[in-house]
Design an enzyme around this catalytic site. Structure first.
Site, PDB file in Angstrom:
ATOM      1  N   ARG A 135      -2.478   7.245 -10.940  1.00  0.00           N
ATOM      2  CA  ARG A 135      -3.889   7.153 -11.927  1.00  0.00           C
ATOM      3  C   ARG A 135      -5.117   7.716 -11.385  1.00  0.00           C
ATOM      4  NH1 ARG A 135      -2.063   1.223 -13.895  1.00  0.00           N
ATOM      5  NH2 ARG A 135      -1.003   1.224 -11.945  1.00  0.00           N
TER       6      ARG A 135
ATOM      7  N   ASN B  31     -32.761  28.393  20.544  1.00  0.00           N
ATOM      8  CA  ASN B  31     -31.581  27.628  21.331  1.00  0.00           C
ATOM      9  C   ASN B  31     -30.300  28.686  21.400  1.00  0.00           C
ATOM     10  OD1 ASN B  31     -31.329  27.058  18.526  1.00  0.00           O
ATOM     11  ND2 ASN B  31     -30.274  25.400  18.865  1.00  0.00           N
TER      12      ASN B  31
ATOM     13  N   ALA C 250       0.751  -1.164   0.070  1.00  0.00           N
ATOM     14  CA  ALA C 250      -0.083   0.037  -0.223  1.00  0.00           C
ATOM     15  C   ALA C 250       0.819   1.265  -0.056  1.00  0.00           C
ATOM     16  CB  ALA C 250      -0.916  -0.058   1.305  1.00  0.00           C
TER      17      ALA C 250
ATOM     18  N   LYS D 129      -3.986   6.468  -2.704  1.00  0.00           N
ATOM     19  CA  LYS D 129      -5.037   5.507  -3.306  1.00  0.00           C
ATOM     20  C   LYS D 129      -5.835   4.412  -2.446  1.00  0.00           C
ATOM     21  CE  LYS D 129      -3.683   1.961  -6.470  1.00  0.00           C
ATOM     22  NZ  LYS D 129      -3.265   1.361  -7.675  1.00  0.00           N
TER      23      LYS D 129
ATOM     24  N   GLN E 253       8.307   1.586   3.184  1.00  0.00           N
ATOM     25  CA  GLN E 253       9.200   1.958   1.988  1.00  0.00           C
ATOM     26  C   GLN E 253       8.872   3.099   1.447  1.00  0.00           C
ATOM     27  OE1 GLN E 253       6.857   0.651  -1.499  1.00  0.00           O
ATOM     28  NE2 GLN E 253       8.708   0.214  -2.716  1.00  0.00           N
TER      29      GLN E 253
ATOM     30  N   THR F  29       7.006  -3.058  -7.118  1.00  0.00           N
ATOM     31  CA  THR F  29       6.356  -4.001  -5.948  1.00  0.00           C
ATOM     32  C   THR F  29       7.475  -4.916  -5.435  1.00  0.00           C
ATOM     33  OG1 THR F  29       5.610  -5.213  -7.905  1.00  0.00           O
ATOM     34  CG2 THR F  29       3.800  -3.776  -6.894  1.00  0.00           C
TER      35      THR F  29
ATOM     36  N   GLY G 280       2.189   2.764  -2.796  1.00  0.00           N
ATOM     37  CA  GLY G 280       2.234   3.636  -3.973  1.00  0.00           C
ATOM     38  C   GLY G 280       1.532   4.747  -4.096  1.00  0.00           C
TER      39      GLY G 280
ATOM     40  N   GLY H 159      -0.519  -7.786 -15.606  1.00  0.00           N
ATOM     41  CA  GLY H 159       0.567  -8.452 -16.015  1.00  0.00           C
ATOM     42  C   GLY H 159      -0.035  -9.808 -16.728  1.00  0.00           C
TER      43      GLY H 159
HETATM   44  C1  UD1 Z   1       0.346  -5.124 -10.419  1.00  0.00           C
HETATM   45  C2  UD1 Z   1       1.168  -6.189 -11.023  1.00  0.00           C
HETATM   46  C3  UD1 Z   1       0.534  -6.728 -12.146  1.00  0.00           C
HETATM   47  C4  UD1 Z   1      -0.914  -7.118 -11.946  1.00  0.00           C
HETATM   48  C5  UD1 Z   1      -1.802  -5.741 -11.159  1.00  0.00           C
HETATM   49  C6  UD1 Z   1      -2.944  -6.647 -10.636  1.00  0.00           C
HETATM   50  C7  UD1 Z   1       3.488  -5.692 -10.605  1.00  0.00           C
HETATM   51  C8  UD1 Z   1       4.832  -5.306 -11.259  1.00  0.00           C
HETATM   52  N1  UD1 Z   1       2.527  -5.771 -11.457  1.00  0.00           N
HETATM   53  O1  UD1 Z   1       0.404  -3.796 -11.608  1.00  0.00           O
HETATM   54  O2  UD1 Z   1       1.026  -7.916 -12.764  1.00  0.00           O
HETATM   55  O3  UD1 Z   1      -1.664  -7.620 -12.959  1.00  0.00           O
HETATM   56  O4  UD1 Z   1      -0.772  -5.434 -10.075  1.00  0.00           O
HETATM   57  O5  UD1 Z   1      -3.769  -5.436 -10.074  1.00  0.00           O
HETATM   58  O6  UD1 Z   1       3.586  -6.024  -9.478  1.00  0.00           O
HETATM   59  N2  UD1 Z   1       3.046  -0.474  -4.534  1.00  0.00           N
HETATM   60  C9  UD1 Z   1       3.924  -0.525  -3.423  1.00  0.00           C
HETATM   61  N3  UD1 Z   1       5.271   0.028  -3.670  1.00  0.00           N
HETATM   62  C10 UD1 Z   1       5.686   0.412  -4.825  1.00  0.00           C
HETATM   63  C11 UD1 Z   1       4.724   0.049  -6.039  1.00  0.00           C
HETATM   64  C12 UD1 Z   1       3.432  -0.206  -5.870  1.00  0.00           C
HETATM   65  O7  UD1 Z   1       3.847  -0.579  -2.086  1.00  0.00           O
HETATM   66  O8  UD1 Z   1       6.738   0.695  -5.152  1.00  0.00           O
HETATM   67  C13 UD1 Z   1       1.796  -1.159  -4.091  1.00  0.00           C
HETATM   68  C14 UD1 Z   1       0.686  -0.103  -4.724  1.00  0.00           C
HETATM   69  O9  UD1 Z   1       0.170   0.879  -3.834  1.00  0.00           O
HETATM   70  C15 UD1 Z   1      -0.628  -1.022  -5.269  1.00  0.00           C
HETATM   71  C16 UD1 Z   1       0.032  -2.370  -5.465  1.00  0.00           C
HETATM   72  O10 UD1 Z   1       1.658  -1.882  -4.951  1.00  0.00           O
HETATM   73  O11 UD1 Z   1      -1.288  -1.301  -3.889  1.00  0.00           O
HETATM   74  C17 UD1 Z   1       0.336  -2.712  -6.735  1.00  0.00           C
HETATM   75  O12 UD1 Z   1       0.753  -1.543  -7.351  1.00  0.00           O
HETATM   76  P1  UD1 Z   1       0.176  -0.825  -8.926  1.00  0.00           P
HETATM   77  O13 UD1 Z   1       1.007   0.323  -9.381  1.00  0.00           O
HETATM   78  O14 UD1 Z   1      -1.048  -0.583  -8.996  1.00  0.00           O
HETATM   79  O15 UD1 Z   1       0.679  -1.940  -9.930  1.00  0.00           O
HETATM   80  P2  UD1 Z   1      -0.244  -2.455 -11.069  1.00  0.00           P
HETATM   81  O16 UD1 Z   1       0.376  -1.726 -12.229  1.00  0.00           O
HETATM   82  O17 UD1 Z   1      -1.769  -2.375 -10.842  1.00  0.00           O
HETATM   83 MG    MG Z   2      -2.816  -1.974  -9.394  1.00  0.00          MG
END
Ligand code: UD1
Ligand code: MG
Length: 471
Positions: free
Chosen positions: A21, A400, A15, A29, A87, A93, A17, A154
């Site tokens: 978007r 009042n 959580a 988010k 982080q 991720t 990120g 992905g």
């Molecule tokens: C990610 C997956 C993708 C999958 C999709 C499903 C990766 C690289 N890709 O893409 O394969 O199909 O989810 O919904 O994992 N986050 C962090 N730290 C970071 C980056 C992200 O904690 O440095 C968290 C975000 O807050 C979020 C989650 O990881 O809750 C996923 O990140 P997001 O950027 O939404 O990945 P997607 O592009 O959706």
């Molecule tokens: Mg996502």
């Protein structure tokens, strides 16, 4: 059910990120809400159902806001299991999961890792993932689904024999690979000892320049370790939220699930798609919700009550066999057989006792209305303590506020307030007191007395004939 002592379990929630978007200036988010609960709280509630030894939310962007929000919304039982992981820079991720390493150093169990943006995920699905993982003796098990439009997700790569070989992110796919409709849901289960070895080897040589957790799965396969793939037929539950459009779609689906749940529990919903019920609301059997209602927060509705049409109830407790129509009720308590509306506004800290009635165009604020008391038309009653069986006439106003302070209006039992009266607080009306219609009451009225506070009427005989202009 898998026993914890044989299968120690931790659940990590990504959580950190920013959620670019979502295009939000202020809100991270995972704090955006669906059906009255934030994304992160949805995922935490689901995580709790598996009674893991540890829940590890990974936070970064706006981490203090997220922590404070979770602290405020969680039970003490949930907070006991939480261990925050930070982080500081969001490098992907994979990098997020690397931050678990100090916390899970020497952990001999399994770790469920979920994206924080998959709020509909159910405990039942996670149980199924655990079962497949344990039965297959896998090093990792991945949850996938098939989507008509897999854009952004992905893709699941398989060899000619149909075996999983890795995940390729949308931005890294060749045109042919973009057509693959089986996608990564962002929900995984890892045997920690294998993941721990792989994590330091993740690279960021990809289109986004990020460390992808998804690469870890292909790397396990390269090492000849077994990776299980569990493809969910119904993809709604694992839809990720990246934009406000995603949020609206997923929330719609969640509202549908909530309505179906209550219908199944013996609640009648009229024109169900027009009704919005938060996940935090509790309804009793045989209550009936009519068209156009919005029920939010910690609202509870008792047996046999009829709500609506077009009623908005927030954080309020409604007893049994009540009726509320075309009204707004906010942070109030209604006992049994209370009637409200149409077109009433019940504001915070109001309490309506058994059999009381608030009718059309009445506003109540911080008022206790005793059993059987009524204000049936066109009144403002604020900061008032009203006894039992009182009748408050049309157009009664409690004054009042003196411009600086709020003051109390007290009516003992069986008081009758005539129409269009003004009660200037602080003021007390004794038991069975009467207020003459049209009075401005500034002094206490003793029990059993009639209070009149108005100019006397005088009639001018023959006035019309004398004064009316002649035609
Ligand atoms: C990610 C997956 C993708 C999958 C999709 C499903 C990766 C690289 N890709 O893409 O394969 O199909 O989810 O919904 O994992 N986050 C962090 N730290 C970071 C980056 C992200 O904690 O440095 C968290 C975000 O807050 C979020 C989650 O990881 O809750 C996923 O990140 P997001 O950027 O939404 O990945 P997607 O592009 O959706
Ligand atoms: Mg996502």
């Amino acid at each position: 059910m898998i026993k914890q002592d044989e299968f120690p379990l931790a659940i990590a929630i990504m959580a950190a990120g920013k959620g670019t978007r979502m295009k939000s200036e202020t809100l991270p988010k995972v704090m955006h809400t669906l059906a009255g609960r934030s994304m992160i709280m949805h995922v935490l509630h689901t995580a709790m159902e598996l009674t893991p030894s540890l829940i590890l939310p990974i936070v970064g962007h706006h981490r203090d806001k997220v922590k404070a929000h979770v602290a405020e919304q969680s039970s003490s039982e949930m907070l006991e299991r939480l261990s925050w992981v930070e982080q500081v820079q969001q490098l992907g991720t994979g990098h997020a999961v690397q931050q678990l390493m100090p916390e899970l150093n020497g952990f001999g169990g399994h770790v469920i890792i979920v994206n924080g943006d998959v709020p509909l995920l159910s405990a039942k699905t996670l149980q199924e993932l655990l079962r497949q993982h344990a039965e297959g003796f896998h090093a990792a098990t991945l949850l996938t689904t098939r989507l008509k439009d897999p854009t952004g997700y992905g893709r699941i790569m398989k060899n000619n024999a149909g075996y999983f070989i890795g995940i390729r992110e949308d931005k890294d796919c060749e045109p042919a690979e973009l057509k693959i409709d089986e996608v990564n849901t962002g929900i995984y289960l890892f045997d920690w000892k294998f993941l721990e070895e792989i994590l330091p080897q993740l690279k960021n040589d990809n289109a986004k320049g990020e460390f992808y957790l998804t690469d870890a799965l292909g790397m396990l396969v390269t090492r000849k370790l077994s990776v299980g793939v569990h493809c969910m037929e119904d993809s709604h539950e694992v839809l990720g939220i990246n934009s406000r459009l995603d949020l609206a779609h997923v929330e719609d689906f969640l509202y549908q699930q909530i309505r179906d749940h209550w219908l199944d529990q013996g609640v009648t919903l009229r024109n169900p798609t027009s009704i919005v019920i938060d996940s935090t609301v509790e309804l009793s059997s045989d209550c009936e919700i009519l068209s156009g209602c919005v029920l939010q927060g910690k609202t509870q509705i008792g047996k046999g009550s009829v709500i609506g049409p077009n009623t908005h109830i927030i954080d309020s407790q409604v007893g049994e066999h009540c009726q509320i129509s075309h009204s707004v009720v906010n942070q109030a308590q209604l006992a049994d057989q209370v009637s409200v509306g149409p077109f009433a506004h019940i504001r915070p800290q109001s309490q309506l006792d058994t059999g009381s009635k608030i009718g059309n165009f009445v506003e109540l604020k911080k008022t206790h209305l005793g059993a059987g008391s009524k204000a049936s038309h066109l009144s403002y009653i604020g900061d008032a303590e009203i006894g039992q069986n009182c009748n408050i006439g049309a157009g009664t106003i409690t004054c009042n506020y003196d411009g600086v302070h709020k003051h109390l209006t007290t009516l003992a039992d069986d008081v009758f307030v005539g129409s269009n009266s003004t009660l200037v607080a602080p003021i007390e009306i004794g038991k069975s007191g009467y207020i003459a219609a049209g009075s401005v009451i500034t002094e206490a009225v003793p029990a059993g007395a009639l209070g009149i506070g108005r100019g006397r009427q005088s009639n001018k005989a023959g006035w019309v004939a004398r004064k009316r202009p002649q035609k």
